[in-house]
Design an enzyme around this catalytic site. Structure first.
Site, short mmCIF file in Angstrom:
data_model
loop_
_atom_site.label_atom_id
_atom_site.label_comp_id
_atom_site.label_asym_id
_atom_site.label_seq_id
_atom_site.Cartn_x
_atom_site.Cartn_y
_atom_site.Cartn_z
N ASN A 13 -10.44 -9.84 -3.24
CA ASN A 13 -9.05 -10.03 -3.65
C ASN A 13 -8.44 -11.22 -2.93
O ASN A 13 -8.93 -11.61 -1.87
CB ASN A 13 -8.24 -8.77 -3.27
CG ASN A 13 -8.73 -7.55 -4.03
OD1 ASN A 13 -8.93 -7.59 -5.22
ND2 ASN A 13 -8.94 -6.46 -3.30
N LYS A 60 0.85 -1.20 0.00
CA LYS A 60 0.00 0.00 0.00
C LYS A 60 0.88 1.25 0.00
O LYS A 60 0.57 2.23 -0.67
CB LYS A 60 -0.92 0.01 1.23
CG LYS A 60 -1.97 -1.10 1.23
CD LYS A 60 -3.28 -0.64 0.64
CE LYS A 60 -4.28 -1.80 0.53
NZ LYS A 60 -5.55 -1.46 -0.10
N1 LIG Z 1 -11.74 -4.20 -4.06
C1 LIG Z 1 -11.37 -3.58 -2.97
O1 LIG Z 1 -10.95 -2.40 -2.99
C2 LIG Z 1 -11.47 -4.26 -1.65
C3 LIG Z 1 -11.74 -5.59 -1.56
N2 LIG Z 1 -11.81 -6.19 -0.34
C4 LIG Z 1 -12.05 -7.63 -0.32
O2 LIG Z 1 -13.27 -7.91 0.29
C5 LIG Z 1 -13.22 -9.20 0.84
C6 LIG Z 1 -13.90 -9.15 2.20
O3 LIG Z 1 -13.21 -8.32 3.09
P1 LIG Z 1 -13.82 -8.08 4.56
O4 LIG Z 1 -15.17 -7.51 4.47
O5 LIG Z 1 -12.86 -7.31 5.37
O6 LIG Z 1 -13.84 -9.58 5.08
P2 LIG Z 1 -14.69 -10.27 6.19
O7 LIG Z 1 -14.09 -11.59 6.43
O8 LIG Z 1 -14.86 -9.34 7.33
O9 LIG Z 1 -16.13 -10.44 5.53
C7 LIG Z 1 -16.48 -11.43 4.64
C8 LIG Z 1 -18.00 -11.48 4.59
O10 LIG Z 1 -18.36 -12.39 3.57
C9 LIG Z 1 -19.36 -13.24 4.06
N3 LIG Z 1 -19.37 -14.51 3.35
C10 LIG Z 1 -18.58 -15.59 3.54
N4 LIG Z 1 -18.98 -16.61 2.76
C11 LIG Z 1 -20.04 -16.15 2.05
C12 LIG Z 1 -20.90 -16.74 1.11
N5 LIG Z 1 -20.74 -18.02 0.73
N6 LIG Z 1 -21.90 -15.99 0.59
C13 LIG Z 1 -22.07 -14.69 0.97
N7 LIG Z 1 -21.29 -14.09 1.88
C14 LIG Z 1 -20.29 -14.81 2.42
C15 LIG Z 1 -19.04 -13.40 5.53
O11 LIG Z 1 -20.17 -13.87 6.26
C16 LIG Z 1 -18.65 -11.99 5.88
O12 LIG Z 1 -19.80 -11.24 6.15
C17 LIG Z 1 -11.77 -9.61 0.84
O13 LIG Z 1 -11.56 -10.55 -0.20
C18 LIG Z 1 -11.02 -8.35 0.50
O14 LIG Z 1 -9.87 -8.61 -0.28
C19 LIG Z 1 -11.67 -5.50 0.83
C20 LIG Z 1 -11.39 -4.17 0.79
C21 LIG Z 1 -11.23 -3.47 -0.45
C1 LIG Z 2 -7.84 -3.90 -1.61
C2 LIG Z 2 -7.91 -4.16 -0.21
O1 LIG Z 2 -7.69 -3.29 0.62
C3 LIG Z 2 -8.26 -5.49 0.25
O2 LIG Z 2 -8.54 -6.36 -0.58
O3 LIG Z 2 -8.27 -5.70 1.46
MG LIG Z 3 -7.38 -4.04 2.53
#
Ligand SMILES: NC(=O)C1=CN([C@@H]2O[C@H](COP(=O)(O)OP(=O)(O)OC[C@H]3O[C@@H](n4cnc5c(N)ncnc54)[C@H](O)[C@@H]3O)[C@@H](O)[C@H]2O)C=CC1
Ligand SMILES: CC(=O)C(=O)O
Ligand SMILES: [Mg+2]
Length: 627
Positions: A468, A218
């Site tokens: 991701n 980052k």
């Molecule tokens: N594109 C971007 O800029 C960003 C992407 N992300 C991505 O988002 C993803 C999640 O991050 P967080 O919210 O911090 O993780 P987290 O672990 O806190 O949340 C994951 C959520 O997905 C749910 N989940 C799990 N299995 C599922 C299923 N089969 N169907 C529907 N929902 C399901 C869980 O119950 C939970 O609510 C990660 O892969 C991360 O890389 C996160 C931040 C930025």
């Molecule tokens: C992009 C990012 O912050 C994440 O996937 O957690």
């Molecule tokens: Mg992140």
């Protein structure tokens, strides 16, 4: 770069030669032991401390410095907490050589990704200016190496890849010491810290101390995109243990091998860290990255009104998603003000999903008149599905963050839905305009789900597969375009190639990633001198990104800029943040630009001010002067 393949070829032949010598690591260990017995008892007098020791190949012992030596030599915090024997170091090195071979053979998309990362990383160690010249000039090619997806692989393999330390490590063992050890960092001024506790790295789960890789990645973007001076960035890992069973059992793991601290003990460690860094650098900005949801929201609430900090996964992601969602409305040929009519299904209710939901609801409410009933009715536009299916008010032990988005039971049943309904059922019944994934579950948007989306009432359904790294994307663009149709909008968190639709048209694959906002949020906050990062500043950043794309691009399905424009969009976002901080009377100024001067700047002058304060990788003329 063509040089690159030569370098890779050269490094694989080096690896071959090294491997031949390493076929008998026991002999090598024997040699090391012999060396230690002869020399081990007589102390060596050194005239260096801190990073100077670590960067001196003659004195450096890397992770083998004992804790007492680390204290004596001001090394505390500059190395991962687990002290290794020299035998373990050699085993780690040998295992790493093997791993490179396996990665090159079995790597998912780019078999050379890790090798490229190593070569870039070595350049980073040797010559920062040249490293950032290379990165900025080739940002489209190398952002996927220093950032997602390869940075995920780097974190997973960090205990093996670790060579020269970068950044600081604060561990549970350092309690009571942080205020002094923060002075072990050699830079007098630090502008940006990215800190993680390694508990949820991208969608790869708990990677413990190895999560430092994401903080480094980052900050690379902070330098490349926002022009933050690389001498003033600090990646930080707070090692409070790990709950990853594999790492707990791995004898070569570099972090604390105990379960994560929890509750008040955990908060006390983070509090101590915040107090230490803000005492030494009162103007620093701290970006929280990849903390598990359980702590992400609590820590944000705890610190955001006191410190210059934000949570990238909650707030940066929300802004990027809002910009994309508004882009989706424009791509339908409708004005942005129609956003509150969109039906949005969100898969994933963690830090990222909930962050997006809260921000999208507020944006809709503002467009509907910004009163309580507007807020109420905006809430009805969202259907949230997590690991247990559709969230309704019937859910037991519902997460308080998700509660405001739980569907009313009666309303759900009128739609043919119920508590725990599957994602495919929800999509089939709701016929949403947008399907947005932040679930960390690769392939969650299965054929069944995508088939169901064909029933969408939108003229141009939008699919955001934002998880991701690449293998965690909820679907690929090929799947989305081939099943739902050529007319969709597609965005993913990690980069994919555009899709040839075979009819002379291209299916655009947008990268919907918080990298389009966090560098500008940090830079804008720094240059405004705002003491906090307000909702208004974050909203201004999101709106700036939403408006950045021209009408024609949006109608062509391009809702985010390409990474090659990241420095320009970051400048604009930073200027929008500065402007909002001035408007909210939060801007206290930066260096010679005091609050009064800032107030006088026009829009163009703010952009110019930002541009003039962005560091560029040019060699300075050096002159020697005796102390
Ligand atoms: N594109 C971007 O800029 C960003 C992407 N992300 C991505 O988002 C993803 C999640 O991050 P967080 O919210 O911090 O993780 P987290 O672990 O806190 O949340 C994951 C959520 O997905 C749910 N989940 C799990 N299995 C599922 C299923 N089969 N169907 C529907 N929902 C399901 C869980 O119950 C939970 O609510 C990660 O892969 C991360 O890389 C996160 C931040 C930025
Ligand atoms: C992009 C990012 O912050 C994440 O996937 O957690
Ligand atoms: Mg992140």
């Amino acid at each position: 770069m063509s040089n690159f393949s030569n370098q890779i070829r050269a490094s694989s032949s080096l690896i071959k030669r090294l491997k031949q010598r390493m076929t008998n690591p026991a002999a090598l260990m024997q040699a090391t032991r012999h060396f230690t017995t002869l020399e081990g008892h007589r102390p060596t007098i050194v005239h260096k401390r801190s990073l100077d020791i670590l960067h001196d190949p003659w004195f450096n012992k890397g992770t083998a410095f004992s804790m007492t030596e680390r204290d004596r030599l001001d090394l505390r915090g500059l190395l991962p907490p687990n002290v290794m024997t020299s035998e373990q170091q050699i085993q780690r090195f040998a295992a790493d050589l093997k791993r490179l071979e396996v990665q090159a053979r079995d790597g998912p998309s780019d078999p050379y990704a890790l090798a490229k990362w190593r070569i870039l990383n070595r350049l980073h160690d040797r010559n920062e200016t040249m490293y950032y010249q290379v990165l900025i000039a080739n940002i489209e090619e190398y952002a996927p190496i220093v950032y997602t997806p390869t940075v995920g692989l780097v974190c997973q393999n960090y205990s093996g890849l670790f060579r020269r330390p970068r950044g600081m490590y604060f561990s549970a063992e350092d309690r009571g010491e942080m205020m002094s050890m923060v002075y072990n960092w050699p830079a007098e001024q630090v502008d940006m810290i990215v800190v993680t506790d390694g508990s949820r790295i991208l969608g790869l789960g708990d990677l413990g101390v190895q999560g430092i890789g994401i903080a480094i990645g980052k900050l690379d973007l902070y330098v490349a995109a926002a022009g933050i001076n690389p001498q003033r960035v600090l990646p930080v890992m707070i090692d409070v243990g790990t709950n990853n069973e594999k790492l707990l059992k791995d004898p070569l793991y570099l972090g604390l091998q105990e379960n994560r601290l929890d509750g008040d003990e955990y908060i006390a460690v983070i509090d101590e860290f915040m107090e230490a860094v803000f005492t030494r650098w009162p103007h620093v900005i701290v970006q929280f990255e990849d903390f598990q949801s359980k702590w992400a929201f609590k820590l944000l609430q705890r610190y955001r009104n006191t410190y210059r900090m934000f949570n990238d996964d909650v707030q940066g992601t929300a802004g990027v998603a809002i910009a994309g969602l508004l882009g989706a409305v424009r791509a339908q040929g409708r004005p942005m003000i129609d956003f509150p009519k969109q039906k949005i299904v969100v898969a994933g209710a963690g830090s990222a999903g909930i962050g997006v939901l809260n921000a999208a609801r507020k944006t809709m409410a503002r467009m509907l008149g910004n009163n309580e009933s507007a807020f109420e009715s905006a809430g009805r536009q969202f259907w949230v599905v997590d690991a247990k299916g559709l969230i309704t008010e019937e859910r037991e032990n519902i997460d308080p963050e998700a509660l405001p988005f739980a569907r009313k039971v009666k309303e759900a049943s009128r739609q043919g839905l119920r508590e725990g309904a599957s994602l495919a059922e929800v999509v089939r019944e709701v016929k949403p305009d947008v399907l947005l994934g932040l679930s960390a579950v690769g392939g969650l948007f299965s054929n069944e789900v995508l088939e169901a989306l064909k029933g969408s009432t939108s003229t141009r359904p939008a699919i955001f597969a934002m998880s991701n790294p690449t293998k965690n994307a909820e679907c690929t663009p090929e799947e989305a375009f081939s099943i739902v149709g050529d007319n969709i909008l597609f965005a993913s968190g990690s980069p994919f190639q555009d899709v040839d639709l075979g009819n002379g048209h291209i299916g655009h694959c947008n990268q919907g990633n918080n990298m389009y906002l966090f560098p500008g949020i940090g830079l804008g906050t720094l240059l405004s001198g705002s003491r906090i990062i307000s909702d208004g500043m974050l909203q201004a950043a999101a709106e700036c990104l939403a408006e950045y794309m021209a009408e024609e691009e949006v109608l062509n399905g391009i809702i985010y800029p390409s990474t090659s424009r990241i420095r320009d969009i970051t400048k604009e976002v930073a200027a929008a943040v500065v402007k909002e901080a001035i408007k909210e009377d939060l801007a206290e100024g930066y260096r010679e630009m005091d609050a009064r001067e800032l107030q006088k700047l026009s829009q163009e002058e703010i952009v110019e001010y930002v541009k003039n304060n962005m560091w560029s990788p040019d060699y300075p003329t050096l002159v020697y002067k005796r102390d």
